[in-house]
Design an enzyme around this catalytic site. Structure first.
Site, short mmCIF file in Angstrom:
data_model
loop_
_atom_site.label_atom_id
_atom_site.label_comp_id
_atom_site.label_asym_id
_atom_site.label_seq_id
_atom_site.Cartn_x
_atom_site.Cartn_y
_atom_site.Cartn_z
N LYS A 83 0.86 -1.18 0.00
CA LYS A 83 0.00 0.00 0.00
C LYS A 83 0.91 1.24 0.00
O LYS A 83 1.78 1.39 0.86
CB LYS A 83 -0.88 -0.03 1.26
CG LYS A 83 -2.27 0.49 1.03
CD LYS A 83 -3.14 0.21 2.25
CE LYS A 83 -4.48 0.87 2.11
NZ LYS A 83 -5.27 0.79 3.35
O1 G3P Z 1 -8.01 1.44 5.15
C1 G3P Z 1 -8.34 2.64 4.52
C2 G3P Z 1 -9.72 3.17 4.82
O2 G3P Z 1 -10.68 2.20 4.57
C3 G3P Z 1 -9.85 3.94 6.10
O3 G3P Z 1 -11.18 4.16 6.48
O4 G3P Z 1 -12.87 4.87 8.13
O5 G3P Z 1 -10.45 5.40 8.54
O6 G3P Z 1 -11.74 6.59 6.78
P1 G3P Z 1 -11.58 5.31 7.54
#
Ligand code: G3P
Length: 215
Positions: A83
């Protein structure tokens, strides 16, 4: 549509895996931090548990550091996807990883032009963060639609991975738009199967089934 789970918590991953429909896992530094365990150890455990793609995020922001960390993480298991943040050095790294046969997931994508750069560099996945755009009063799902359309227009093989999903409607809209993958927090994953009419109907069927015998 492929279903990934967005967590580094092994118990959550096991529970999602038990459904038999889990295709992969995504993590990020915040999710790793919550486990309280060393990064490479957590990634190795997840990669053993789930045969599908497991995203592990580099921490460096310079090209040499991204390449060094990415190559090190890629050696942990054959299903590791590196990533990489959507910054200039990240795009350069993705192009190099792509030449080396290392899979990449370009993260923190908030515009379709960023997504176009990632596809041109040969990214395996692009991760548009829909929930975080909604948080600042932008339409996160509109970004998914734009990327799906642009990738289709030019036949890019980069997969659209809807990320930062906060509720089942995000997932439904991403599926309607043709996103290839969604990475889903366990809380949302657990909600998908539930419907009050299913419970109500089942209750009635169980009641009525007491009125007859199996044979
Ligand atoms: O892993 C990346 C993403 O899905 C993060 O989500 O909820 O922290 O904006 P969030």
């Amino acid at each position: 549509m492929d279903f990934f789970i967005d967590t580094a918590d092994l118990d959550e991953i096991r529970k999602a895996k038990d459904y038999g429909i889990l295709d992969g896992v995504t993590t990020n530094p915040s999710l790793i931090a919550k486990t309280g365990k060393p990064f490479k150890k957590v990634i190795a455990e997840i990669a053993t548990l789930v045969p599908g793609d497991v995203s592990a995020e580099v921490l460096s922001l310079d090209l040499d550091g991204i390449l060094r960390e990415g190559r090190e993480l890629a050696k942990i298991a054959g299903n590791i996807v590196i990533k990489v943040p959507l910054i200039a050095e990240g795009i350069k790294a993705v192009k190099i990883f792509s030449g080396e046969g290392i899979k990449t997931n370009v993260t923190l994508c908030f515009s379709s032009m960023q997504a176009l750069l990632a596809a041109k560099a040969g990214a395996t996945y692009i991760s548009p963060f829909v929930g975080r755009l909604d948080d600042i009063s932008h339409d996160g799902m509109e970004l998914i639609q734009e990327i799906v359309t642009i990738y289709q227009n030019y036949d890019y093989s980069t997969k659209v991975l809807a990320a930062s999903i906060r509720h089942p409607i995000h997932l439904k809209t991403a599926a309607l738009m043709g996103a290839d993958v969604a990475t889903i927090p366990f809380k949302v994953f657990d909600m998908l199967v539930k419907h009050p009419l299913t419970d109500k109907g089942l209750e009635q069927f169980i009641e009525d089934s007491k009125k007859f015998h199996w044979d």
